[in-house]
Design an enzyme around this catalytic site. Sequence first.
Site, PDB file in Angstrom:
ATOM      1  N   SER A 110      39.629  39.170  45.573  1.00  0.00           N
ATOM      2  CA  SER A 110      39.569  38.109  44.570  1.00  0.00           C
ATOM      3  C   SER A 110      38.197  37.425  44.664  1.00  0.00           C
ATOM      4  O   SER A 110      37.180  38.101  44.691  1.00  0.00           O
ATOM      5  CB  SER A 110      40.743  37.134  44.763  1.00  0.00           C
ATOM      6  N   GLU A 241      38.253  45.322  39.616  1.00  0.00           N
ATOM      7  CA  GLU A 241      39.576  44.870  39.181  1.00  0.00           C
ATOM      8  C   GLU A 241      39.416  43.585  38.392  1.00  0.00           C
ATOM      9  O   GLU A 241      38.508  42.800  38.622  1.00  0.00           O
ATOM     10  CB  GLU A 241      40.527  44.709  40.364  1.00  0.00           C
ATOM     11  N   HIS A 308      44.753  42.342  42.204  1.00  0.00           N
ATOM     12  CA  HIS A 308      45.779  41.306  42.116  1.00  0.00           C
ATOM     13  C   HIS A 308      47.178  41.826  41.807  1.00  0.00           C
ATOM     14  O   HIS A 308      48.117  41.031  41.714  1.00  0.00           O
ATOM     15  CB  HIS A 308      45.372  40.269  41.058  1.00  0.00           C
TER      16      HIS A 308
END
Length: 337
Positions: A110, A241, A308
């Site tokens: 993240s 991502e 995620h």
Amino acid sequence: MIQYPFLDKGMTIGVTAPSSGVPSELHELLHSAFKSMEKKGFNIISGETPWTQDKAKSASAKKRADEFNNMMLNEDIDLIIPPWGGELLIETLEYIDFKNMQNKWVLGYSDISLLLLAITLNTGIATAHGTNLVDVRGEYSDDTTGMWQSVLSTEKGESILQYSSEKYQKEWQFDKPTPHIYNLTEPTYWKSTSDDKVKVQGRLLGGCIDTIRHLIGTPYGNVQYFKKNYIPGDSIVWFLENCELSTTDLRRSLIQMKLAGWFENCKAIMFGRSSANTPVSNYTVEDVYKELSDELQIPIIYDIDCGHVPPQITFMNGAFAEVEADNGKGSVLQIFN
């Protein structure tokens, strides 16, 4: 040459929060994560920042950076794992001491992937994109997540093979806790823009595109410098991502990366599963992947175990990898050379 840290049994984990800390009502997550790691034989040294959270950050940019820098220089700390990601890690970059960076693992994803990529690009030290600390607080890990320890324990010159997961978690079910944290209910199926089996190799680089795109044009995101000084002549395989972007924002970000030269000598791009990728009009994420594949003349592999929508493979920024995808299954062989 890429430098590879090494994780041994009984080492000490430094826990610091260069992005978001954990609010007081969720401190039990940290306590249980510490207990889980101690059961695995690790020692824990925690900073102050994991325990505080206000205004979308754990502390001021300077305090967050100072705590990270001190843990990086502390000889009693062997690897650094933040509790989780967040929003504003980019504020700390100008205070991070890249010149005195030690050869120790930093693990996360993240917003943490912004720091991971910056470290590798600027120092040639491999960094680990994988689970965060609070997600290994369960009694045990699923096979995919649990590989983080084996991957970080791979010695220089050796290799490690990881496979696509059997199932992934579509959504959090907090009313149905499991011993391994995730509720893995949906069959994993890796896809690609190619009709044939995909087999590519190159140096891995990547992270959460929402955050790492903001390295472009800064002193911390010089991919050309990294390629010239640390991996001369090698090609790149990107793993990306998407946390929150619509398809058009994703497209804008990918074009920016292309125009900045990040995709030069790129052999493939992999995209993790995402609960975002919101279509705009009838413009879907599959359209984005197809256009990018056609423009760059490379295969795009997508819905991989990254990001995620867990679980996720542990990808090493800087490692040489051989990636295969065929008939819904995938594998990633990482070679620490």
